[in-house]
Design an enzyme around this catalytic site. Structure first.
Site, PDB file in Angstrom:
ATOM      1  N   GLU A  32      68.005 117.217  99.558  1.00 52.40           N
ATOM      2  CA  GLU A  32      68.731 117.374  98.295  1.00 52.40           C
ATOM      3  C   GLU A  32      67.675 117.632  97.233  1.00 52.40           C
ATOM      4  OE1 GLU A  32      70.351 113.921  96.222  1.00 52.40           O
ATOM      5  OE2 GLU A  32      72.141 115.081  95.750  1.00 52.40           O
ATOM      6  N   ARG A  34      66.691 117.711  93.721  1.00 56.35           N
ATOM      7  CA  ARG A  34      67.198 117.189  92.448  1.00 56.35           C
ATOM      8  C   ARG A  34      66.542 117.964  91.308  1.00 56.35           C
ATOM      9  NH1 ARG A  34      69.747 111.948  92.345  1.00 56.35           N
ATOM     10  NH2 ARG A  34      69.487 112.173  90.103  1.00 56.35           N
ATOM     11  N   HIS A 119      80.198 109.340  91.363  1.00 61.20           N
ATOM     12  CA  HIS A 119      79.305 108.187  91.566  1.00 61.20           C
ATOM     13  C   HIS A 119      79.661 107.117  90.560  1.00 61.20           C
ATOM     14  CE1 HIS A 119      77.371 111.950  92.585  1.00 61.20           C
ATOM     15  NE2 HIS A 119      76.759 111.301  93.550  1.00 61.20           N
ATOM     16  N   LYS A 144      82.434 114.104  98.088  1.00 61.38           N
ATOM     17  CA  LYS A 144      81.450 113.009  98.105  1.00 61.38           C
ATOM     18  C   LYS A 144      81.892 111.910  97.143  1.00 61.38           C
ATOM     19  CE  LYS A 144      76.633 111.952  96.944  1.00 61.38           C
ATOM     20  NZ  LYS A 144      75.500 112.334  96.102  1.00 61.38           N
ATOM     21  N   THR A 291      73.403  82.943 110.442  1.00 60.38           N
ATOM     22  CA  THR A 291      72.318  82.061 110.008  1.00 60.38           C
ATOM     23  C   THR A 291      72.598  81.529 108.608  1.00 60.38           C
ATOM     24  OG1 THR A 291      69.922  81.853 109.845  1.00 60.38           O
ATOM     25  CG2 THR A 291      70.802  84.025 109.345  1.00 60.38           C
ATOM     26  N   LYS A 295      76.202  78.867 109.397  1.00 61.56           N
ATOM     27  CA  LYS A 295      76.400  78.321 110.743  1.00 61.56           C
ATOM     28  C   LYS A 295      77.587  77.349 110.800  1.00 61.56           C
ATOM     29  CE  LYS A 295      71.587  78.874 112.149  1.00 61.56           C
ATOM     30  NZ  LYS A 295      70.356  78.257 112.630  1.00 61.56           N
ATOM     31  N   ASN A 320      75.519  79.758 115.887  1.00 61.49           N
ATOM     32  CA  ASN A 320      74.629  80.830 115.402  1.00 61.49           C
ATOM     33  C   ASN A 320      74.889  82.152 116.119  1.00 61.49           C
ATOM     34  OD1 ASN A 320      73.363  80.518 117.885  1.00 61.49           O
ATOM     35  ND2 ASN A 320      71.333  80.861 117.046  1.00 61.49           N
ATOM     36  N   ASP A 336      70.072  78.301 119.352  1.00 55.86           N
ATOM     37  CA  ASP A 336      68.859  77.635 118.844  1.00 55.86           C
ATOM     38  C   ASP A 336      68.482  76.465 119.755  1.00 55.86           C
ATOM     39  OD1 ASP A 336      68.483  79.245 116.638  1.00 55.86           O
ATOM     40  OD2 ASP A 336      69.658  77.974 115.299  1.00 55.86           O
ATOM     41  N   GLY A 367      69.000  71.601 109.791  1.00 58.89           N
ATOM     42  CA  GLY A 367      69.751  72.294 110.844  1.00 58.89           C
ATOM     43  C   GLY A 367      68.987  72.363 112.162  1.00 58.89           C
TER      44      GLY A 367
END
Ligand code: NAP
Length: 519
Positions: A32, A34, A119, A144, A291, A295, A320, A336, A367
């Site tokens: 593209e 610009r 956009h 787009k 995570t 959890k 997990n 774990d 944990g």
């Protein structure tokens, strides 16, 4: 075919030629160009004459995130659609708003070259489906629609626009949560996705580099059938799991892609994310690593929806790993604890059941400490636990004491006087960047040649605690071993294939910048 397009700002002919050449060498099949800041259009003509790559010419307005002054739209469009530039017939990106302001803007343009774009940096357009209808009603080759993702759900709205569109379509979300739409554009047969030449040259928030798109996110391997996996976390940007799992997919030839999935910490956000993503047709969501801080949310979700929960994961209170079932009844486990146990037994050359002959010291009751204590007690090891917040250590000991092994909480100074076979650090003390710290503080390390010292921290790979342990002649295990093992079990759960553990270890070693001996 979905194009991989690199945006390049043009200000200087030599630099632009250099960047286009680099983009093509990196694997772009479209650039593209610009022209927002360009005044000398002979530079553009020279670049088009080079024919180094298929091109889109864009002059992005300030209103939509560019630098092109408003008021120049008609003059710029006229220049691009008349001789000499029109003979090269590149794609022209024209904003829908500009067409609305100037209904005659496209009068000389060839419809086959027009990309009609919009956009929104404020977030998802409130009237997304009307906007899409409006865009598709204006004669052009490609539609787009791009906006800045407010939440992970926005990716699905973007991918939805790619399902049976009336003409080739680009639908992307900007910002960190929008990465999913950028990578999965190929799975959903978008016209293109964008990737930058390097981190500094990104032209929109959340745009990743072409090197990451090709290498980390397996661009060339993505197809409509590709199964989707991810790590659900907040924050998620630092996670090494995408590199680990995607390398494993590449090494085994498994048709999968693993992505970071940024989900807000609260349960409702987690639930909405999982409900929406699991049932989104065509996504093929297959497995999730879960995570911090999710959890507990994953366990609660499985309980509320009648999913399957592995026994020890339920007792630890943390899931997990999720395997997604199209019926909505997903299953969850905790890899774990298995990684902690298996790291220890492999190093000592014993079976899990032989853990009952051992005495283990665990520092930390968060944990990871919880997973370690639950697993060791489950297999009958005598476990001593110490934590900065002593109440947490006591309640953890009360919860798991006597399941099979005895669990006792005590202050750190007392714990260090006890004779133990295994010492495990599950606190974050010593983690990067505070690599000069250890959970022992100024105390003399109580380690010996008969002991195994395991630090669950994986960054750095060798913590100060492990250096001290080596100095005492102890065997050591780095958190890298645990990290690779928990991920390997996830990989095997989801794919049914043996995990390429050496490849996975090497990925971590490369990321952390040090050589790693194999186990
Ligand atoms: P967590 O739940 O937040 O627990 C943190 C633990 O560290 C708590 O016991 C906390 O004590 C203790 N702690 C924090 N700062 C301390 C300090 N200044 N002095 C003494 N104790 C301190 O975190 P987690 O998820 O269990 O993670 C803990 C560690 O495990 C991290 O280093 C992480 O990298 C590592 N980990 C490794 C893997 C792997 O695969 N290798 C996987 C998960 C986690 P209080 O209770 O008193 O706050």
């Amino acid at each position: 075919m979905t194009h991989l397009c690199v945006p390049i700002f043009i200000t200087d002919l030599t630099l632009a030629r250099r960047d286009i050449t680099a983009a093509v060498a990196a694997g772009a099949d479209m650039v593209e160009l610009r022209t927002d800041k360009l005044h000398d259009f002979s530079i553009l003509e020279a670049l088009l004459k080079d024919k180094l790559c298929e091109a889109i010419i864009t002059s992005r307005s300030r209103a939509e995130g560019g630098f092109s002054p408003t008021g120049e739209e008609e003059a710029r469009a006229a220049r691009l659609t008349s001789p000499p530039l029109n003979q090269y017939a590149p794609f022209l990106d024209i904003e829908i708003a500009a067409v609305q302001r100037h209904p005659t803007l496209l009068q000389n343009a060839s419809r086959e070259t027009i990309i009609l774009s919009t956009h929104d940096f404020a977030g998802k357009p409130a009237n997304l489906s009307e906007l899409s209808q409006l865009a598709n009603s204006i004669p052009a080759a490609v539609t787009k629609i791009v906006w800045k993702a407010g939440a992970i759900r926005d990716n699905l709205d973007a991918l939805n626009l790619l399902k049976n569109p009336p003409r080739p379509t680009i639908a992307l979300c900007m910002g960190e949560p929008g990465l999913i739409s950028r990578v999965l554009a190929k799975k959903f047969a978008a016209f293109l996705t964008f990737a930058s030449l390097n981190a500094e040259s990104a032209t929109a928030p959340g745009q990743i580099t072409i090197a990451d798109m090709k290498n980390l996110y397996r661009w060339d391997a993505i197809r409509p059938s590709t199964k989707v996996f991810g790590v659900v976390a907040k924050p998620v940007g630092h996670s090494m799991s995408p590199a680990l799992h995607n390398a494993a997919f590449t090494a085994t030839g498994f048709d999968g892609i693993y992505l970071p999935m940024l989900v807000e910490p609260d349960y409702e956000s987690f639930k909405n994310f999982l409900d929406d993503f699991a049932k989104f047709e065509g996504l093929d969501l297959t497995g999730l690593s879960v995570t911090i801080p999710h959890k507990g949310n994953a366990l609660r979700y499985l309980k509320e929806t009648g999913g399957q929960i592995e026994d020890l994961a339920g007792r630890i209170g943390a899931v997990n790993t999720l395997s997604i079932n199209p019926t909505g009844k997903h299953s969850g486990k905790n890899t774990d604890y298995a990684a902690i146990l298996d790291s220890i037994i492999t190093e000592l050359g014993i079976t899990r059941d032989q853990l009952s002959t051992l005495r283990a010291a665990v520092v930390g009751a968060g944990g990871t400490g919880r997973a370690a204590v639950a697993a060791l007690a489950h297999y009958g090891a005598e476990t001593l636990i110490s934590n900065r917040d002593a109440d947490k250590a006591r309640s953890l000991a009360n919860e798991f004491n006597g399941h099979r092994g005895k669990v006792t909480a005590m202050p750190l100074d007392d714990l260090l006087r006890e004779k133990c076979d295994v010492f495990i650090n599950t606190t974050s003390v010593g983690m990067f960047p505070k690599v000069d710290e250890t959970p022992l503080g100024d105390r003399r390390p109580p380690f010996s040649a008969k002991m195994l010292v395991f630090d669950t921290i994986y960054n750095p790979m060798k913590t100060k605690l492990l250096t001290q342990a080596e100095g005492c002649g102890s065997k050591t295990i780095s958190g890298v071993e645990m990290f690779v093992r928990q991920a390997a079990v996830q990989f095997e759960t989801w794919t049914g294939l043996p995990a390429p553990r050496e490849v996975m270890r090497q990925v971590i070693a490369d990321r952390l910048g040090k050589p790693l001996h194999s186990r």
